[in-house]
Design a protein around this motif. Sequence first.
Motif, short mmCIF file in Angstrom:
data_model
loop_
_atom_site.label_atom_id
_atom_site.label_comp_id
_atom_site.label_asym_id
_atom_site.label_seq_id
_atom_site.Cartn_x
_atom_site.Cartn_y
_atom_site.Cartn_z
N VAL A 121 0.86 -1.18 0.00
CA VAL A 121 0.00 0.00 0.00
C VAL A 121 0.89 1.23 0.00
N LEU A 122 0.73 2.09 -1.00
CA LEU A 122 1.53 3.30 -1.12
C LEU A 122 0.63 4.49 -0.83
N VAL A 123 0.99 5.24 0.24
CA VAL A 123 0.20 6.39 0.69
C VAL A 123 0.95 7.66 0.32
N HIS A 124 0.27 8.59 -0.33
CA HIS A 124 0.93 9.80 -0.83
C HIS A 124 -0.03 10.98 -0.73
N HIS A 125 0.52 12.16 -0.91
CA HIS A 125 -0.32 13.37 -0.93
C HIS A 125 -1.07 13.40 -2.26
N PRO A 126 -2.32 13.89 -2.27
CA PRO A 126 -3.08 13.94 -3.53
C PRO A 126 -2.35 14.67 -4.65
N ASP A 127 -1.56 15.69 -4.31
CA ASP A 127 -0.86 16.43 -5.36
C ASP A 127 0.25 15.61 -6.03
N ASP A 128 0.63 14.49 -5.39
CA ASP A 128 1.72 13.67 -5.93
C ASP A 128 1.21 12.42 -6.65
N THR A 129 -0.08 12.38 -6.91
CA THR A 129 -0.66 11.16 -7.51
C THR A 129 0.02 10.80 -8.83
N ALA A 130 0.28 11.79 -9.66
CA ALA A 130 0.84 11.51 -10.99
C ALA A 130 2.20 10.82 -10.92
N TRP A 131 2.94 11.07 -9.85
CA TRP A 131 4.26 10.47 -9.73
C TRP A 131 4.17 8.95 -9.56
N PHE A 132 3.10 8.49 -8.94
CA PHE A 132 3.02 7.07 -8.58
C PHE A 132 1.98 6.30 -9.39
N ALA A 133 1.07 6.98 -10.06
CA ALA A 133 0.05 6.28 -10.85
C ALA A 133 0.66 5.63 -12.09
N SER A 134 1.77 6.16 -12.57
CA SER A 134 2.45 5.57 -13.73
C SER A 134 3.40 4.48 -13.26
N ASP A 135 4.10 3.87 -14.21
CA ASP A 135 5.07 2.83 -13.85
C ASP A 135 6.48 3.42 -13.73
N ARG A 136 6.56 4.65 -13.29
CA ARG A 136 7.87 5.29 -13.12
C ARG A 136 8.75 4.48 -12.18
N ILE A 137 8.21 4.04 -11.07
CA ILE A 137 8.91 3.14 -10.17
C ILE A 137 8.13 1.84 -10.08
N LEU A 138 8.80 0.77 -9.68
CA LEU A 138 8.17 -0.55 -9.55
C LEU A 138 7.31 -0.86 -10.77
N PRO A 139 7.90 -0.87 -11.95
CA PRO A 139 7.11 -0.99 -13.18
C PRO A 139 6.39 -2.32 -13.34
#
Length: 608
Positions: free
Chosen positions: A100-118
Amino acid sequence: MATVQETDALLRSLTDLRTVLQQLRLPLDLPEAAEHRRTARRLVDHLDDYLLPRVRQLGAPLLAVVGGSTGAGKSTLVNSLVGAEVTTAGVLRPTTRSPVLVHHPDDTAWFASDRILPTLPRVTGHDADGRALRLVAHPDVPRGLALLDAPDIDSVVVENRELGEELLGAADLWVFVTTAARYADAVPWDLLAAAARRRAVVTVVLNRVDPPARDAVAAHLGRMLTDNGLPEARLVTVPEAELVDGRVPPHAVAPLASWLRAVVGDGASREQVVHRTLGGAVEDLVATVPALASAADDHVAHVEGLRRTARHEYGAARDAVRDATSDGTMLRGEVLARWQEFVGTGEVLRAVEAKVSTIRDRAVAFLRGRPAPEPVAEAIGSGLVDLVVDAADRAAQRTAAAWRADPAGRRLVDGLWLTRASTDLRPRVAAAVREWQRGVLDLVSTEGADRRSTARALSFGVNGLGAALMVSIFATTGGLTAAEVGVAGGTAVLAQRLLEAVFGDEAVRRLTRTAQADLVDRLGALLDDERSRFSGALDALDAPTSAGDRLRSAAREVARDATWLGALPELPDDLRGAGTRAADADVAPEPPAEESVVRRWWRRLWED
């Protein structure tokens, strides 16, 4: 701050190294081969999960992975840090089945893609299972920071353990959660050793500690961290306390919460953390590659050793066939009987001993009406087939035995019919011998056509002279028994002199050399085809000979392009406020109240 050119260069060299690692083949079951394969896969995953995405975007949010042992309270700690239930905690084990990855709403774009843990698909909501990353946005998480609740690193579920280790490899910050009863377990220390190699920024949370035992346990854990190469790891103790709405009271987690906020709250401090973690990861990567390169060299050398064994045995078979076709061995049994039947042993021998001027007439007169030479050719063909098949059988048996004595080679021959010659070798040899015999007849015919004076001699048949040429190839008496030498030697000499009488000495020597070389080449090619059954098994392994050198070269490029990271920096003082440094754990202070920590943090920011 790195320049665009510096980061681009490092990105290219890391990508090149990843390609070489991805293509690495360690196909043999050599000692430690399985571990080396796991290491190569781990490095590729680490490049994909952390190094490449971090170098591409140095300003991306930091990822703090919260990992640890089963039942240590990781999910409860994450919920307590956020102040809301963002991940499931409970008494059933394992609780966290998917990260489970918890983040600030403004940072959603950073984690919604496969930038990390593809390799992990993204899901939202509460229904996530297995290899899926559940994203939860919450406004109380600081911008620029994400908390990842990882599966247990010692879970009874193998997939959970592997996933937990993979997630820890993607971390900018490592938060290990353990308890007074579990902190000495072996599995967490294996991962902490990896953290030490990478000089990662690590905080160890000693959770649910009874206050009377706090100092003793913290001191011992601090010494263990120091002894295992993590003297700068921060040690935070969370006392045993009654949960409020399923969460630890805010003051109990205040040091850790303040430390995490301090990491992302100051640009210089954040950059130092990124550089330290990134530099340590690159350093560990470059340090690990030489062992893989040596392993690749070992596989190439071992493959070549197995190949050399096959070459040696089949080379010996070729030598045996060559010797048997030139040392008189073939002038035995059926071949000898058919040749004697064709020419006899007396009258013709006396004829060739007469004056050269009358040889041709007397030889022709004698040979007319003799049996056809075909049985001689058939006997020679049958003998050659038996010779080659026997040599191929011996080579196959010896090569297979040598390979089976080698653990790596045994796996290559298991289940394959390689202890005998190919089932279709006999007809293939027979066909090759027939082709050779036709070639011998062509040689005789061509030579006769070039010599008009021999037309009368050739009138008794090209086949007869062809048979004589075949026999003359096996002319010496080496390899014959004492009883055979006189008869076989005499008949071989007879064939030689018949040919000399027709074509002349020099032509006979040339014809014999040409025919024998053709025979040896044809039979050798068949043995090479037989050897290809073994060499083909090695070729299928796809172990490029240059893999070790390519790995070393790629690692050198990474080391060269990472020089802008410089020496790994010491952590700034404000990032050492979470609990106590491991080296100082013998004098661990009580956790400060939440208000004083926050005020101290704001005051430092104001003073800076």
